[in-house]
Motif scaffolding. Sequence first.
Motif, PDB file in Angstrom:
ATOM      1  N   GLY A 150       4.103  -0.409 -26.209  1.00  0.00           N
ATOM      2  CA  GLY A 150       3.716  -1.657 -25.557  1.00  0.00           C
ATOM      3  C   GLY A 150       2.283  -1.604 -25.079  1.00  0.00           C
ATOM      4  N   ILE A 151       1.876  -2.686 -24.483  1.00  0.00           N
ATOM      5  CA  ILE A 151       0.510  -2.759 -23.988  1.00  0.00           C
ATOM      6  C   ILE A 151       0.532  -2.899 -22.465  1.00  0.00           C
ATOM      7  N   VAL A 152      -0.193  -2.028 -21.816  1.00  0.00           N
ATOM      8  CA  VAL A 152      -0.293  -2.116 -20.359  1.00  0.00           C
ATOM      9  C   VAL A 152      -1.519  -2.955 -20.027  1.00  0.00           C
ATOM     10  N   GLU A 153      -1.307  -4.039 -19.339  1.00  0.00           N
ATOM     11  CA  GLU A 153      -2.437  -4.892 -18.958  1.00  0.00           C
ATOM     12  C   GLU A 153      -2.880  -4.567 -17.544  1.00  0.00           C
ATOM     13  N   VAL A 154      -4.155  -4.286 -17.444  1.00  0.00           N
ATOM     14  CA  VAL A 154      -4.706  -3.910 -16.138  1.00  0.00           C
ATOM     15  C   VAL A 154      -4.565  -5.039 -15.124  1.00  0.00           C
ATOM     16  N   GLU A 155      -4.831  -6.253 -15.604  1.00  0.00           N
ATOM     17  CA  GLU A 155      -4.845  -7.362 -14.633  1.00  0.00           C
ATOM     18  C   GLU A 155      -3.524  -8.098 -14.537  1.00  0.00           C
ATOM     19  N   ASN A 156      -2.465  -7.479 -15.026  1.00  0.00           N
ATOM     20  CA  ASN A 156      -1.158  -8.101 -14.928  1.00  0.00           C
ATOM     21  C   ASN A 156      -0.478  -7.572 -13.675  1.00  0.00           C
ATOM     22  N   GLY A 182      -1.989 -13.051 -27.227  1.00  0.00           N
ATOM     23  CA  GLY A 182      -2.978 -14.022 -27.687  1.00  0.00           C
ATOM     24  C   GLY A 182      -4.273 -14.026 -26.915  1.00  0.00           C
ATOM     25  N   GLN A 183      -4.420 -13.138 -25.967  1.00  0.00           N
ATOM     26  CA  GLN A 183      -5.666 -13.100 -25.194  1.00  0.00           C
ATOM     27  C   GLN A 183      -6.288 -11.723 -25.285  1.00  0.00           C
ATOM     28  N   ARG A 184      -7.601 -11.691 -25.028  1.00  0.00           N
ATOM     29  CA  ARG A 184      -8.250 -10.387 -24.991  1.00  0.00           C
ATOM     30  C   ARG A 184      -8.258  -9.945 -23.528  1.00  0.00           C
ATOM     31  N   VAL A 185      -7.626  -8.818 -23.268  1.00  0.00           N
ATOM     32  CA  VAL A 185      -7.551  -8.325 -21.893  1.00  0.00           C
ATOM     33  C   VAL A 185      -7.887  -6.852 -21.856  1.00  0.00           C
ATOM     34  N   ARG A 186      -8.224  -6.408 -20.674  1.00  0.00           N
ATOM     35  CA  ARG A 186      -8.415  -4.967 -20.494  1.00  0.00           C
ATOM     36  C   ARG A 186      -7.042  -4.341 -20.470  1.00  0.00           C
ATOM     37  N   GLY A 187      -6.838  -3.330 -21.237  1.00  0.00           N
ATOM     38  CA  GLY A 187      -5.511  -2.719 -21.222  1.00  0.00           C
ATOM     39  C   GLY A 187      -5.475  -1.403 -21.959  1.00  0.00           C
ATOM     40  N   ARG A 188      -4.292  -0.826 -21.947  1.00  0.00           N
ATOM     41  CA  ARG A 188      -4.093   0.435 -22.639  1.00  0.00           C
ATOM     42  C   ARG A 188      -3.012   0.234 -23.692  1.00  0.00           C
ATOM     43  N   THR A 195       0.839  -1.196   0.000  1.00  0.00           N
ATOM     44  CA  THR A 195       0.000   0.000   0.000  1.00  0.00           C
ATOM     45  C   THR A 195       0.871   1.243   0.000  1.00  0.00           C
ATOM     46  N   PRO A 196       0.402   2.361  -0.566  1.00  0.00           N
ATOM     47  CA  PRO A 196      -0.841   2.499  -1.313  1.00  0.00           C
ATOM     48  C   PRO A 196      -0.754   1.844  -2.688  1.00  0.00           C
ATOM     49  N   PHE A 197      -1.830   1.234  -3.126  1.00  0.00           N
ATOM     50  CA  PHE A 197      -1.828   0.518  -4.393  1.00  0.00           C
ATOM     51  C   PHE A 197      -1.676   1.485  -5.555  1.00  0.00           C
ATOM     52  N   ALA A 198      -0.823   1.111  -6.489  1.00  0.00           N
ATOM     53  CA  ALA A 198      -0.652   1.897  -7.706  1.00  0.00           C
ATOM     54  C   ALA A 198      -1.514   1.257  -8.784  1.00  0.00           C
ATOM     55  N   VAL A 199      -2.516   1.963  -9.246  1.00  0.00           N
ATOM     56  CA  VAL A 199      -3.515   1.337 -10.125  1.00  0.00           C
ATOM     57  C   VAL A 199      -3.593   1.948 -11.505  1.00  0.00           C
ATOM     58  N   ILE A 200      -4.064   1.118 -12.385  1.00  0.00           N
ATOM     59  CA  ILE A 200      -4.336   1.551 -13.760  1.00  0.00           C
ATOM     60  C   ILE A 200      -5.705   0.984 -14.116  1.00  0.00           C
ATOM     61  N   GLY A 201      -6.497   1.750 -14.809  1.00  0.00           N
ATOM     62  CA  GLY A 201      -7.801   1.242 -15.216  1.00  0.00           C
ATOM     63  C   GLY A 201      -7.936   1.346 -16.724  1.00  0.00           C
ATOM     64  N   SER A 202      -8.901   0.603 -17.247  1.00  0.00           N
ATOM     65  CA  SER A 202      -9.110   0.731 -18.684  1.00  0.00           C
ATOM     66  C   SER A 202     -10.535   0.385 -19.069  1.00  0.00           C
ATOM     67  N   ASN A 203     -11.062   1.130 -20.015  1.00  0.00           N
ATOM     68  CA  ASN A 203     -12.401   0.872 -20.523  1.00  0.00           C
ATOM     69  C   ASN A 203     -12.378   0.022 -21.764  1.00  0.00           C
ATOM     70  N   THR A 204     -11.190  -0.231 -22.234  1.00  0.00           N
ATOM     71  CA  THR A 204     -11.106  -0.919 -23.527  1.00  0.00           C
ATOM     72  C   THR A 204     -10.444  -2.273 -23.393  1.00  0.00           C
ATOM     73  N   VAL A 205     -10.804  -3.123 -24.315  1.00  0.00           N
ATOM     74  CA  VAL A 205     -10.229  -4.467 -24.347  1.00  0.00           C
ATOM     75  C   VAL A 205      -9.275  -4.555 -25.518  1.00  0.00           C
ATOM     76  N   VAL A 206      -8.077  -5.014 -25.231  1.00  0.00           N
ATOM     77  CA  VAL A 206      -7.088  -5.114 -26.310  1.00  0.00           C
ATOM     78  C   VAL A 206      -6.579  -6.545 -26.390  1.00  0.00           C
ATOM     79  N   GLU A 207      -5.876  -6.797 -27.471  1.00  0.00           N
ATOM     80  CA  GLU A 207      -5.336  -8.133 -27.677  1.00  0.00           C
ATOM     81  C   GLU A 207      -3.891  -8.139 -27.212  1.00  0.00           C
ATOM     82  N   ALA A 208      -3.587  -8.982 -26.254  1.00  0.00           N
ATOM     83  CA  ALA A 208      -2.198  -9.058 -25.781  1.00  0.00           C
ATOM     84  C   ALA A 208      -1.831 -10.494 -25.493  1.00  0.00           C
TER      85      ALA A 208
END
Lengths: 429, 371
Positions: free
Chosen positions: B268-274, B257-263, B242-255
């Motif tokens: 490069g691609i930032v994956e929200v759930e990585n 080989g998978q479709r993930v929420r990211g920017r 803590t404090p958590f450093a977060v990133i959010g995304s409204n869009t789904v991208v391909e990273a």
Amino acid sequence: EQSKLHMRFFTGEATWRSLELAGHVGFDSLPDQLVSKAVSQGFCFNILCVGETGIGKSTLINTLFNTTFESDEASHYLQDVHLRPKTYDLQESNVNLKLTIVDTVGFGDQINKDESYKPIVDYIDTQFENFLQEEMKIKRSLHNYHDSRIHICLYFIAPTGHSLKSLDLVTMKKLDSKVNIIPVIAKADTISKSELHKFKIKIMSELVSNGVQIYQFPTEDEAVTEINSTMNAHLPFAVIGSVEQVKVGNKMVRARLYPWGSVQVENESHCDFVKLREMLLRVNIEDLREQTHARHYELYRRCKLEEMGFKDTDPDSQPFSLQQTYETKRKEFLVELQRKEEEMRQMFVNKVKETEAELKEKERELHERFEQLKRMHHDEKRNLEEKRRELEEEMNSFNRRKVAAETLMGQALQSCSQQPFKKDKDKKK
Amino acid sequence: MTSSLRYKSRIPIKTDESIEEKQYVGFATLPNQVHRKSVKKGFDFTLMVAGESGMGKSTLVNSLFLTDLYKDRKLLNAEERINQTVEIIKHTVDIEEKGVKLKLTIVDTPGFGDAVNNNQCWKPITDYIDQQFEQYFRDESGLNRKNIQDNRVHCCLYFIPPFGHGLRPVDVEFMRALHEKVNVVPLIAKADCLTPNEIKKLKDRIREEIEKFGIKVYQFPECDSDEDEEFKQMDKELKECTPFAVIGSNTVVEARGQRVRGRLYPWGIVEVENQSHCDFVKLRNMLIRSHMHDLKDVTCDVHYENYRAQCIQEMTSKLAQDNRMESPIPILPLSTPDAETEKLIKMKDEELKRMQEMLNKMQQQMHEKDQ
């Protein structure tokens, strides 16, 4: 994992939309979180047993919980009914249960049983009152409050085979709005199957026709609807209790051994013990606790608050009226206080006056006494004076007489002594 | 996506053995019963998000709950925001997952920190929180308590901009104004503009300053001692992050080989759930999967109780001073009489006692005299 989540999106204009979502959010663990907390806190359960002395209350509890809770045999000669609560800490798997058994001692023994129900009702109300007091405190700790409210009342009906006793009806009627009641037919090994069937029907019809509300096992929850509704039809449960083990076949079971056979506690064709245990402990224990809190306790609380002068407001009316009621109550309270103070002051003044009067009286008495003594003393003195005077008088007269006598004697002596005196004189010449 | 945080189920496993076991009474099913009833009843949760505009609050909420709560909203431009006041906007949604129903309320605070002069800009927020407490207090003290709605704020996510060197005065003031009213969870927003080292430095800095300024942020409860080592280790890591450093995304991208929420960036691609990209997963696990209920409990048992106690004390002291009814909160009369009256009664009692004693003494004396 694709989960279709139905969402209703509420905007100011009350439009509803359903959206499809992709993904597992994870709040389905909420019940587990809740359960985890509840388990670590521990549970508590309070059972009240109402029934005549010797009817088998303690034995049944021992049988239900498969342990021997210590209790002394009660006497038949108690003046009135007492409630005897005992608390035990039990554990099964990882579940900690704080169990309180409240026994009614002396119930049904007195010749005049008019007041028998009162101690029971008082006890139940006291537990509600304690909880209410805790709720109303400024600094309260409800999450670790030891809940002593009665969750279930097992009412033991004597196995007469005919009907309820008048005491049973009266008592249950007084209790049904305060606690969950499950009636049980005690010592059911004295009733045959056919007699039992008739007995149960009679009891239930008597309860219904007198408007006694006994606890109904809940049937809204689909998971338990079937079993609960079946069980509701078997009320009241005919039970037998025993902690003694008897060999039946090649197993040791709990039973009562008679010359004509053994009555097995856990044999469903012998009695309803298993049904009772199932309903009471394994299926509906949480519902019993909930009903106690949400229904019986809330009713008590509402009545109590109304008594104190609080009225609820309907949604449209002024939200301040409750506060006004409080103000009036407070004014009343202050006025009452002032009156009491005035009373006390009055009493004090009166007491002082009284005491003063008493003291004055005593003073007067003392004074009188003193006067009396003085007079006595005076009288005595006078007497003494009198006596002294008399004595003096006597003395004086005595002296006078003495003097007179002496003078006479002297004269006489003189005349006598003059002659011899002449002789002397002559002699001398 | 499966959660990497394993939740230990507390429901005891009934093996066949235990059923046959002679000693089995059966109240061990209590947890099951509680579980069943709670699922039937459903849950509710109120989450507040606060921070300047453009910190990614809405995006984060959408990412957390995998939805789009903020369709069709209008964003104000700079000019409109000069004298902007803070508004409170509530969004309520009913969501269901695997039979568990949740009534989720998101409380937005648009306008916070946006004006030029942000003095006391948190006041509308603290007022809102107090209002919910007051409403609950009133409901709880009423006669009919069958359907009380709990609108109290259970958690406030506070978004700290990643562009500075730590907490700014407005951050400190805001958190201090709220830390005794609600569970404050500070987050470093838009963490994709910081390298891992920078993130670590910023986190350390912020933790220091939180300590320095005496800000009481939400503390994770201690792990149960009977949890296994793996769980305890994870718990420890969570706390140190803590404090958590977060990133959010409204869009789904391909990273990969998978479709993930990211920017999607040129570099490069930032994956929200990585988990190596940001702490989003940790936040989600903490907020939703393991500590949601604890957040509610702390709100009820600590923040609300403090509010209630304070409220009652204020009210009684005000009413004791004068008979004006200013405070709108109804409370129940104290069951003990005034301390002053009690004293008076005691004094009078003692005087009476003394007089009684004197009388007795005199009587005795006179007795002796008589004799």
